[in-house]
Structures are given as structure tokens and as C-alpha cells.
Design a protein around this motif. Structure first.
Motif, mmCIF file in Angstrom:
data_model
loop_
_atom_site.group_PDB
_atom_site.id
_atom_site.type_symbol
_atom_site.label_atom_id
_atom_site.label_comp_id
_atom_site.label_asym_id
_atom_site.label_seq_id
_atom_site.Cartn_x
_atom_site.Cartn_y
_atom_site.Cartn_z
ATOM 1 N N MET A 121 -1.103 -6.858 40.999
ATOM 2 C CA MET A 121 -0.371 -8.227 39.994
ATOM 3 C C MET A 121 1.009 -8.536 39.205
ATOM 4 O O MET A 121 1.866 -9.615 39.661
ATOM 5 C CB MET A 121 -1.617 -9.158 40.421
ATOM 6 C CG MET A 121 -2.320 -9.296 41.614
ATOM 7 S SD MET A 121 -1.996 -10.119 42.507
ATOM 8 C CE MET A 121 -1.633 -12.160 42.203
ATOM 9 N N SER B 127 5.825 -14.595 42.711
ATOM 10 C CA SER B 127 4.769 -16.705 42.761
ATOM 11 C C SER B 127 4.437 -15.914 44.406
ATOM 12 O O SER B 127 3.589 -14.875 44.433
ATOM 13 C CB SER B 127 6.592 -16.969 43.772
ATOM 14 O OG SER B 127 6.588 -16.164 45.050
ATOM 15 N N TYR C 103 -1.807 -6.398 50.639
ATOM 16 C CA TYR C 103 -2.403 -6.033 49.232
ATOM 17 C C TYR C 103 -3.244 -5.358 50.227
ATOM 18 O O TYR C 103 -4.615 -4.337 49.062
ATOM 19 C CB TYR C 103 -2.501 -7.176 48.774
ATOM 20 C CG TYR C 103 -3.625 -7.469 47.534
ATOM 21 C CD1 TYR C 103 -3.162 -6.815 46.626
ATOM 22 C CD2 TYR C 103 -4.487 -7.683 47.331
ATOM 23 C CE1 TYR C 103 -3.685 -6.059 45.284
ATOM 24 C CE2 TYR C 103 -5.081 -7.988 46.610
ATOM 25 C CZ TYR C 103 -5.245 -6.878 45.077
ATOM 26 O OH TYR C 103 -5.476 -6.622 44.479
ATOM 27 N N THR D 69 3.429 -7.440 39.304
ATOM 28 C CA THR D 69 4.672 -7.387 40.217
ATOM 29 C C THR D 69 4.976 -7.797 41.120
ATOM 30 O O THR D 69 6.441 -8.900 41.065
ATOM 31 C CB THR D 69 4.686 -6.129 41.364
ATOM 32 O OG1 THR D 69 4.135 -5.810 41.881
ATOM 33 C CG2 THR D 69 4.567 -4.900 40.110
ATOM 34 N N PHE D 70 3.972 -8.719 41.532
ATOM 35 C CA PHE D 70 4.651 -10.827 41.975
ATOM 36 C C PHE D 70 5.227 -11.649 41.324
ATOM 37 O O PHE D 70 4.431 -11.813 39.950
ATOM 38 C CB PHE D 70 2.892 -10.778 42.891
ATOM 39 C CG PHE D 70 3.140 -10.180 43.667
ATOM 40 C CD1 PHE D 70 4.210 -10.135 44.922
ATOM 41 C CD2 PHE D 70 1.789 -9.810 44.187
ATOM 42 C CE1 PHE D 70 2.953 -9.001 46.350
ATOM 43 C CE2 PHE D 70 0.995 -8.967 45.212
ATOM 44 C CZ PHE D 70 2.055 -9.052 46.068
ATOM 45 N N GLN E 179 4.586 -15.436 47.703
ATOM 46 C CA GLN E 179 4.675 -13.709 47.813
ATOM 47 C C GLN E 179 3.491 -13.677 47.936
ATOM 48 O O GLN E 179 3.208 -12.093 48.936
ATOM 49 C CB GLN E 179 5.701 -13.462 47.044
ATOM 50 C CG GLN E 179 6.384 -11.829 47.046
ATOM 51 C CD GLN E 179 7.157 -11.593 45.801
ATOM 52 O OE1 GLN E 179 7.055 -12.336 44.345
ATOM 53 N NE2 GLN E 179 8.070 -10.670 45.448
ATOM 54 N N VAL E 180 2.529 -13.484 46.839
ATOM 55 C CA VAL E 180 1.307 -13.374 47.162
ATOM 56 C C VAL E 180 0.069 -13.171 48.042
ATOM 57 O O VAL E 180 -0.093 -12.340 49.107
ATOM 58 C CB VAL E 180 -0.286 -13.795 46.224
ATOM 59 C CG1 VAL E 180 -1.505 -13.342 46.521
ATOM 60 C CG2 VAL E 180 1.284 -13.868 44.370
ATOM 61 N N ASN F 91 2.947 -10.556 33.707
ATOM 62 C CA ASN F 91 3.257 -10.213 34.615
ATOM 63 C C ASN F 91 4.530 -11.095 34.797
ATOM 64 O O ASN F 91 4.932 -12.515 33.682
ATOM 65 C CB ASN F 91 2.602 -11.544 36.371
ATOM 66 C CG ASN F 91 2.302 -12.360 36.278
ATOM 67 O OD1 ASN F 91 2.913 -13.188 35.063
ATOM 68 N ND2 ASN F 91 1.667 -12.916 37.183
ATOM 69 N N ASN G 245 2.165 -11.164 51.646
ATOM 70 C CA ASN G 245 1.442 -10.034 51.285
ATOM 71 C C ASN G 245 -0.015 -9.536 51.405
ATOM 72 O O ASN G 245 -0.753 -8.795 50.878
ATOM 73 C CB ASN G 245 2.078 -9.725 49.824
ATOM 74 C CG ASN G 245 3.722 -9.442 50.468
ATOM 75 O OD1 ASN G 245 4.036 -8.300 50.790
ATOM 76 N ND2 ASN G 245 4.393 -9.724 49.772
#
Lengths: 193, 202
Positions: free
Chosen positions: B110, B115, B126, B112-113, B118-119, A44, B122
Motif C-alpha cells: 500500500m 490513488s 494484489y 506505493t499506490f 489505482q488500488v 505513502n 489492481n
């Protein structure tokens, strides 16, 4: 009213086709990932491993459960170099170098590592692809060959030194003989007089 | 294979499977894959056979990540892990935690996240991508005191699911925050109007 070429298939049919395509795609990715002999993993944007393929598991000895959610540096001896490679890939798109991977059971594996930055269709950075090739055998072969070359060079140098000694000896004798011949000539001249 | 009498679970299985709501196959697939990773093919075979005997057959090899399956089936799988494989509460939590590493859909999302914040912020989006029933929201995010409160509403299946959810959520958060912890602080199965999870980090 003008006719359009847009398909009039019912939405449900379209959804079914898309679903079947997705199933097919998943099967294809799974199959390809299992078959691929190159060890590959996905990171990531934070450099955390999110996925590895079968070849990665075989090469490093780490299973998906062991290694997913760990930073890539866990796999390598040169921890700082990994971070630098990621940074370089982020800036230049790709970075490639030789690193020593440490398998789960502690075996050192010389690898060529390529890291490519990934971007989505809008150009936003979304992480990295990492590929690893085991070059331990190649390195051993290279070191073996280098050793052989060094040994042969040393042998040749020794022979050359012997030849030089011999040459000096021969040249020395010849000089001595010339000197003696000259002395004989001088003595013969003196006798005649 | 040792045979188990699971007829006593039939009523509960039927009840769970009748609760409306579907989930993406990826979640179910990752749970079964985690059972296989933990106990090998024998454990997986036990669960698959039990599901078939109860009238809700499901095989790991046949699950499609993007297809929809009844949400009750995850609860049923966790319940069978407890009853047939002897999973403790901690085992259920750990199995779900492991499942989050094996989820195709999880990996897809996961990656693309950037921080943890941010997760957390969202989670609703999700959740909705995975499950059609229940509403997960980030009720509070306190960056200074390093905690967040998640609330899951309109989601009542079986108490075993709370452990499973907590493990799965934690697994997802760990992709971006290594030292995060989770605890269920309120439970809809114990009279609360919703499930509440407190997430803390260092």
C-alpha cells in the motif's frame, strides 16, 4: 559448448534459500524497528501513515491501530507546516524543522522532525520516511538557561546603574571641591592685595 | 485458563484445512496480531490453544510473513473468534479491518499506490500476491457515481470469511480513500456463483 559459471542449484533449493533470507530479513527489520530509540514512521505518497515503530508509539502514545491510515498532520499542532514539509521533501529530498507533537493524551512535545522523500529504484516517488526526536527536555533546559542569563543581565544592569549614580555623585563632589578651592584661592589673593 | 470443549469444531476444522489454497503468512499474522491487540494475550492464547487442540497448531510469534500457510486457517481463526471469544459479525469485520493495519505485506504494497482508482484496478494482482486460491476482480469501476463492484470467484470456505474479507478490503482501501464503505451484495455461500462486494465512496 562453452561452460558458464551460473549456479546449477535446483530451483527448489534456490527458493528455499531465498525464503530463509526473507525470514531472516523480516526478523531483522522487526528487531531493529523495536530496538531503534528514534521515533520513525513511513508515509505513502499521499502523506498517510502506513507504519510506525515502537519508539513512535511510546513518544506519541498512539498505537499502530490508532495511527496507521491517518495523515501525519494528526500528530502535530502545526497542521499546515506538515504539508509544507512534505512538499519540500518531495522537491528537495529532505526537510527538517521543529514542530510541536500532541500526544494521544494531549501532552505537548517539542520535536525535531525530519522528512525524507523515498524513491524506488526507477526513481519513482513512493512516499516518505519521517523521524522525530523529542527535544522537550533540551528546550526546557535552554529556556531555563535563557531565563537565568536574563535575570543575571538585569542584576548587572541594575548594579551598573548604581555605579553610574555613584560615579556621578563622586565626580560632582570633586567638581564642587575644585570650585571651592578656586574660590578660596581667589579670596586669598584678594586679602593679599 | 478456562477450558473449552471444541471437539464439535473438529469436523469443520478438518474440512476447512482440506480446501486447497495457500496464503502468505503476513495475512494470518496480522489477524492473530489484531486478536491480541483487541483482547490481549489471553484471547490470543485461547485461539492458539484451540488451533493446537484441533491439530492445526499456529503461534503468532512463529509465523513468517513471506511463507505460505493453508488459506483455510484464516477461516478457522475467524470461526474460533466467534465460538471461543464471542465475536459478533461486527467484531469479525472490525478485527479484519484492524488486521489490515498490522499487515507487513499490506504496508509493503500500500505504500506505493497513489490513488484509490489505482488500488481498485489492481485488486487482482494484489489478491494473487496474497492468496493462491480464488480470483478477485474489479468487475466495474464507476468514477462518476462513485462505486465499484468487486467479484471474488472460486472461493468458498465459510460464511464468516465474507465478513473478514470485507473488513480487510475496506482497511486496504482506507489507506488511500478515507470515506470509503463496503458491503457484500452477493455471496457464494448463499447460492450466488461468486462473492460480490460493492464499494462506495464520497
Amino acid at each position: 559448448m562453452a561452460k558458464t559459471n551460473i549456479s546449477k542449484k535446483p530451483v527448489k533449493d534456490e527458493a528455499k534459500i531465498l525464503q530463509a533470507d526473507l525470514d531472516e530479513l523480516e526478523w531483522y527489520i522487526d528487531d531493529f524497528s523495536t530496538f531503534l530509540p528514534l521515533a520513525v514512521c513511513t508515509l505513502n505518497p499521499l502523506g498517510i501513515i502506513v507504519n510506525v515503530n515502537k519508539a513512535f508509539e511510546v513518544l506519541t502514545g498512539y498505537s499502530v491501530l490508532d495511527i496507521v491510515r491517518e495523515p501525519l498532520s494528526v500528530v502535530f499542532l502545526e497542521k499546515e507546516a506538515v504539508g509544507k514539509m512534505e512538499e519540500k521533501a518531495k522537491q528537495k529530498g529532505i526537510s527538517k524543522t521543529e514542530l510541536t507533537a500532541i500526544s494521544k493524551n494531549g501532552r505537548k512535545i517539542v520535536t525535531t522532525v525530519s522528512i525524507a522523500a523515498r524513491k524506488d529504484k526507477k526513481g519513482v516517488f513512493i512516499g516518505y520516511f519521517v523521524a522525530m526526536t523529542d527535544i522537550t527536555e533540551l528546550k526546557n533546559l535552554q529556556m531555563n538557561l535563557e531565563g537565568q542569563v536574563a535575570r543575571k543581565t538585569k542584576e548587572l544592569q541594575e548594579k551598573l546603574a548604581d555605579l553610574e549614580k555613584f560615579a556621578k555623585l563622586v565626580v560632582g563632589r570633586e567638581l564642587k571641591m575644585i570650585e571651592l578651592k578656586n574660590k578660596i584661592k581667589e579670596m586669598e589673593k584678594a586679602d593679599k592685595i | 485458563m478456562i477450558m473449552f470443549d471444541i471437539s464439535y469444531l473438529q469436523e469443520e476444522a478438518d474440512r476447512l484445512m482440506k480446501i486447497p489454497g495457500v496464503q502468505k503468512g503476513a495475512v494470518l499474522k496480522s489477524h492473530l496480531a489484531a486478536i491480541k491487540e483487541r483482547g490481549g494475550t489471553e484471547s490470543l492464547a485461547k485461539i492458539e490453544k484451540a488451533l493446537s487442540d484441533l491439530g492445526y497448531p499456529l503461534k503468532l510469534q512463529e509465523i513468517k510473513s513471506m511463507r505460505e500457510y493453508p488459506e483455510g486457517q484464516t477461516a478457522l481463526v475467524s470461526l474460533l473468534c466467534q465460538k471461543l471469544l464471542g465475536y459478533t459479525d461486527e467484531d469479525i469485520f472490525n478485527q479484519a479491518f484492524a488486521a489490515s493495519k498490522l499487515s507487513f505485506f499490506g504496508q509493503l504494497v500500500m505504500r506505493t499506490f497513489l490513488s484509490f482508482e489505482q488500488v481498485i484496478k489492481n485488486v487482482s494482482r494484489y489478491w494473487r500476491k496474497h492468496v493462491s486460491v480464488g480470483e478477485l476482480e474489479c468487475y466495474e469501476f464507476n468514477k462518476k457515481e462513485k462505486f465499484a463492484i468487486l467479484r471474488l470467484k472460486k472461493y468458498v470456505f465459510h460464511p464468516v470469511v465474507c465478513l473478514s474479507l470485507a473488513g480487510y478490503f475496506l482497511g486496504m482501501f482506507r489507506y488511500v480513500q478515507p470515506n470509503v464503505k463496503i458491503k457484500e451484495t452477493r455471496c457464494a455461500h448463499k447460492g450466488a456463483p461468486f462473492h460480490e462486494f460493492k464499494v462506495t465512496w464520497q
